[in-house]
Each structure stands twice: as C-alpha cells, then as structure tokens.
Write an enzyme that holds these catalytic residues in place. Sequence first.
Site, PDB file in Angstrom:
ATOM      1  N   ASP A 296       0.884  -1.166   0.064  1.00 33.42           N
ATOM      2  CA  ASP A 296       0.109  -0.093  -0.071  1.00 33.42           C
ATOM      3  C   ASP A 296       0.924   1.304   0.157  1.00 33.42           C
ATOM      4  O   ASP A 296       2.208   1.184   0.249  1.00 33.42           O
ATOM      5  CB  ASP A 296      -0.889  -0.042   1.102  1.00 33.42           C
ATOM      6  CG  ASP A 296      -1.945   1.099   1.115  1.00 33.42           C
ATOM      7  OD1 ASP A 296      -2.245   1.502   0.027  1.00 33.42           O
ATOM      8  OD2 ASP A 296      -2.567   1.464   2.344  1.00 33.42           O
ATOM      9  N   ASP A 530      -2.193  -1.482   6.236  1.00 32.61           N
ATOM     10  CA  ASP A 530      -2.673  -1.008   7.606  1.00 32.61           C
ATOM     11  C   ASP A 530      -4.135  -0.379   7.815  1.00 32.61           C
ATOM     12  O   ASP A 530      -4.327  -0.191   8.996  1.00 32.61           O
ATOM     13  CB  ASP A 530      -1.629   0.123   7.953  1.00 32.61           C
ATOM     14  CG  ASP A 530      -1.978   1.309   7.039  1.00 32.61           C
ATOM     15  OD1 ASP A 530      -2.679   1.214   6.010  1.00 32.61           O
ATOM     16  OD2 ASP A 530      -1.215   2.499   7.211  1.00 32.61           O
TER      17      ASP A 530
END
Length: 773
Positions: A296, A530
């Site tokens: 990400d 996350d």
Amino acid sequence: MSEVKGLTSQQVKEQVQLGHVNVSPKPLVKTNRQIFCEHVFTLFNVYNFVIACALIYVKAWSSLFFVLIVTMNTVIHIYQDIRSRNMVARLNLIISPKTKVLRDGCIQEIDNEEIVLNDVVFLETGMQISSDCIVLDTQVEVDESLLTGEADPVLKDIGDHLLSGSFIISGACHACVEHVGMDNYATKIASEARKRKPVTSELVKTFKKVTRFTSMLVLPISICLLYQAMGIRNETLNTTIVNTSTALLGMLPIGLVLLTSVSLATSVVRLGKRKVLVQEMFSIETLSHVDVLCLDKTGTLTQGKMQVQDVYTFDTQWRNQFSLIMNSFVKGTLDNNATSLTLQDYFQGEAPYSTLRRVSFSSARKWSALELENIGTIIVGAPEIILPDFVLPTQIEEAKHQGARILLIARHHDFDTFQEDMMHSVPLAVIVILDPLREDAKETIQFFKDNDVDVKIISGDNPVTVSALASQAGIENAQNYIDASTLSTPQELEDAILNYHVIGRASPSQKHEMILCLQKHKQKVAMTGDGVNDVLALKDADVSIAMGSGSDAAKQISQFVVINGELSTMVDVVKEGRLDINNVTRSASMYYLKTIYTILISITCILLNMPYPFIPFQMTLLDNFVEGFPSFMILFEKNISKQKESIGRYTMRYSFPNAIAIVLCVIALKLLAPTLSLSLNQAFTILYYTTAILSIHMIYRIYSPINLYRTVVLIVDIVAFVLVSYITYDLLQLAPVTSLLLQYLIMTLLFGLIVSTCLSKIVVHYLDTHPQN
C-alpha cells in the site's frame, strides 16, 4: 441528535458483580506442561524408548549413546518452544486491541475484557467490534466478511445490531453493548472472526509423509529381522536386539523434525526482538517462496505523517468563510483516517456551523460529506471522483506529480440529492497534503528487486501521486501506471495486475481480486497493509503483513505485525524465511540419506538373509558427522537466495544417488565376501568406512561450490570423524584394518563413487529436463 449517555462508575460495578463482563475464552496458549508433554510423548520417542529398553535388557550399554542425543534434542526443543511462546505473548500485549467507552460522561479507553453489559462504546473506522451491540446515533458501514464470507460492506442504521468480530469500515458511532463474553456472536462461532487463513507448510507435509511411510515399515521389518536372526540364523538375543535396533533407529529422521521446529521458533524470537510479531510460525516458511510483494502507499511506502502544505481557495461567495467551514467540517466529522486527522490538526479555529447529517468516508467512495447548518453540503475527497471534468490549477498539478495528495473541497446545495447530482457541486478549494517517503523505502525496494521478488504498489490514492512516490522509491516502470477506477471487467483487472507495477484508485474489493488473480497465475503473494480497506486482500494473501500503527482489523487478520512500522523490517522478515527454508532443505538431504539407505539395506538383509551391517554406536557416529555437525554448521551461512526446488526434489538430487550407491556396496560385499575370504566382521568394517565416505561425498556435493568456510567445515568434519573412530575403535566393534582389507575398502569405495556419480548425472539430467511445476 439526542445526547448519548453512558454508564456511571456505580452501574459498572453492579454489572461486574452480576458477572456481566466481556470475559471470553482465552486464546489457546500452550502451558509449560503441554509443551513438555508434546515434545516428550511423541511417536519418535516411543520408538526410541522401546529400542532403549530392549538394549538395556540385553545390557548393550555401548549402544545406548543415542539416548543422550535424543534427550538433549528434546530438552533444547522444549526450551526453544517455551521461549518462542513467551516472546509472542509479550508482543501480543503491545498490539492488544482496546475499546473506547462512555462512562461518567467521559470517553475512556479500556481493555476489551473490561466491557460490561449495557456499556456505551464509541466505534470508529478500523476498529474491530469486541461485543455485540446496537447502534445509537449514527449510520456506519461494517465489514462482516470474516463472519459471513460476504465481501460487500453492510450499512448499519440507528437501532441495527452490530456483530462482534466485524469491523467498522466507514463512519463512527456510539453503540450499546447487548451481549458480553460467551453470549457474543463471534464467541459462539468459535472466534472465527479472529482466525487467519491456515498456512500450508510444505515442510510439514513432507515430514508427515516420511513419518507415515517409515512408521508403516517399522513393524514388518522388525518382525522379519527378528525372525531371521533367531529363527533361521540362530543368533544370540544380544546380537539380534542390537542389529535390529540399529536398523529401526536409522529409519527415523529424528533430528530433522527438531532442526526444523527449532529453526522456525528461533526465527520467531529473532523477529520478536526486531519488533515483529509472528502470529503463524509456518508463515515464515511461506514467506521464503513469495514471488510478488504488494504494498500500500499510505503508511507503508510513506511515513504516514501527513501535513497540509498548501490551501488554494477559489473565487466564490464562500471564500471568506472557508476556514470557518473547514473548522466546522473537521469538528463534525467522525472519520479517524490519516487524512481526516491531518485536516483536524490544521483547521482548529472557531467552528460556528453545526453538523446536521453526514456521510462518512469510505475507501470505495473516496469522499466524505457533511451537511452544515446555514451552509449546505460540504464534500471532501478525490477531485476526479467528485468533479471528474474539473481542471486543477497548474501548481496543484505539479504538486500531484511530485507525490502530493490532493483533496477537493466542494459544496452542494441539497444533501438529499448531492450523491446523484455531484457533478453540479461548486468547487471551493483544493488542499495539498504531503506524506514523505520513508527513508528506508528505496533501499528496501532494491533488496526485493535483487532477490527475485516483484514489487507492486496498489493504492486507493490518485495514480499520478502514487506513481511519483513509486518512482522515488525505485519501483520498476513506475511511470507506467493505471487508474483502477477505469477497470470495468475482470479481464481488464487481471491484465492490470499482471502488467503494471503501480495501480491507483483501487477499491478494497479490487485489491482483493488482484491478489486472487496473481494466485491464479501460480504466484505466491505477500500483501502489506494498515487500513481496514486492506483486510480483504490481507485475508486471502499467501502472506499477510500489517503495520503496527494500522487498524485493529489489519493487525488481527495478518500473519505478521511489524510493530515498529519500519519498511526495512520487512527485509528482515523475508531474510528469516529464506534462511530457514534453505537451511532446512539442505539439512533434509543429509538426514534423508540415512533414512533411504537404512530402509533399503534392511530390505536387502531380509532378502539375502544377512544381519544388519551396523550397530547403534556406529550409526550414532555417522549421525553426528554426516547429519549433525555439517547441517548445524551450514546454519551459519546467510543464504537468502530464493529456493529453487522443493525439499523432495532436493533430496532426490543429492541423497538418492549416494544412498543407492551404499546399498549396492552392501549387496556387492555380501555376494563377494566368500570369494574374497572376508569374514562378516571384516565385510561390515569395509561397509562402515564406505558408508561414511560416501556420506561425506554427498555433503561435498551439497556444499558445492566450495568456499573457504565450507572447506574448513569439511576438513574438520573428516578429521574429527577419523579421530573419534580411532579413539572409540573397540566400541565400534570393527575388524583390524590390514593392508588387504584396505585394498578391498578402496575398491569398494571406488565402486560406490562411480555408481553415485553416474546416478547423480542421471538424476540431475532428469530433474533439469522436468522442471518443478
């Protein structure tokens, strides 16, 4: 909106006294006693115990040395398992999820197990719902995929039930707890919400197959050897027990199971010291096979420390009120994502406009909205989503191409229709947000590129911004990016993930589908994330890695949690995985050599009606200088290259040729012994040295290409073997080595080396022309 009131301290005490507390069954953590029993009462140890009792019965004391080795191995294994368990427990305390509750009119953060019935909890985006509850004040979107398997978010309105184990993916709300402890939904279904994808261990599968196979052979072979020795050859009970015990001991690759478990458990401890929580031990092995690493952007590639760099307001009637509008917006929003928190830090002045209604941010929408009293509906989000045809100012475009995040602030006159009529919104301003690249990002990406791991960035952010940061980090072909919002068919999505390294505007479901596409093409995929938008992808990735600063959702579902949040720590995780699998694979060939030739020699002894040619003490020395010392010393080499072959093919390449050569030497000596006038003891002496040298020859092949360290290890191994054999010559029960016996030994050895070399070339050619699928 009516004011929400929580419990008072007195009401909490009353609930505790009634036992209405959210105490759930503890995780299945092994006690010291369980660990002790698990490693002492094993099938291997049962075999060893029976063999030891038989040897004690016939007073074969010199043959009992293996008991000391097995005992030491068991003690070391128990110690390492307890140490690994304690390390995981300490790290689990660090990431243990908390819950916010409203008590005595104040928000307090408490452990999940301190929640009581009728508590009012405050749930925010990314939080896992720890108790079944009822929404009191605001709509939220919930991810129930871990409970129901359905990937689509579920909208929960006031009065709706929230199930424990699900996650808030958009919005925030107060909710009243209706069930605690064993009455919770997630508890009733055996905490399925916290279960991660089972890890398939190739090592364990291989070891179990070998164990089952050898276990099936132990009983029939032992019966046949005992019958022939006492019923046909009329040997003494002492000789029969000693020879049969040696054959049975050789079939069990005892040390290999220990070496594997200790190696993995040691890695858990080492990674724990680097602030990495390993929630699935065998995921370390899976990590060594990873082909693709999907990252990400926010919080992974970048530092996650966003700052507003610039605010560009447009010439509208709301220009002079813009700061007041944004102050009111951030005060009224319930979002807690990084962007929202950044705006809250920046806009902290007077907030005169009350919030009437809201739509919280979600990764799928890419925007959030609030209806402010006397102002209208304020929309904050991605410019290309809110107003696709809007042209950004030149300086804003330049900032975007340098990796900045761009937010568009727009106003719509009607909250009820703005979602269908967003194109008629009026742009008020553009906000430029910087999120610096991690200092270790470039070095980390380079490591993965150098070690055969393809790195892809899959982000929900603007693809231009993602591309700019990816270029700075050294991602391959970062300038060639694609906007996932333009992908409308499964085929287009599959082509995108296979052909691009930078993908922007990816929704949570698209991230998930991309992981599945890679797996469909036989790729082992590691996924880092996350946020709650990463949960679906993390759940189905072969290896899932969450950042310690991430949401409860990401941490609960992941196999690894990088507590310190440093990207470079992922290098340590991959290195540990590759070190373990390479060391165990090479060591397995050393252990399986003895297993293969012991089984084949035992069958040969039955067919040729001859006693087993080795005694336990001889096998113990061979174990230590063929399996133990070389496999232990190879652990100190830092081999982090990607494994090219499975453990089975590796064993076939190195163990099989030398094992067959040893067996053929046994057959040849048995048949030629009368002609050469060799006694049984002399023939077995030749076989002892031949087996040792052919085994060391296999180690040489495994160690190739030879370097200084490996040369020293081989020399030490050979010298130590010769010295120990000389010192313990009487215990080995070998015949004196005369000049004639030495000649026969050399001839047997040459025969064995020729056979092993020829077989090795045949096997290598076969394996090279039949690559692993």
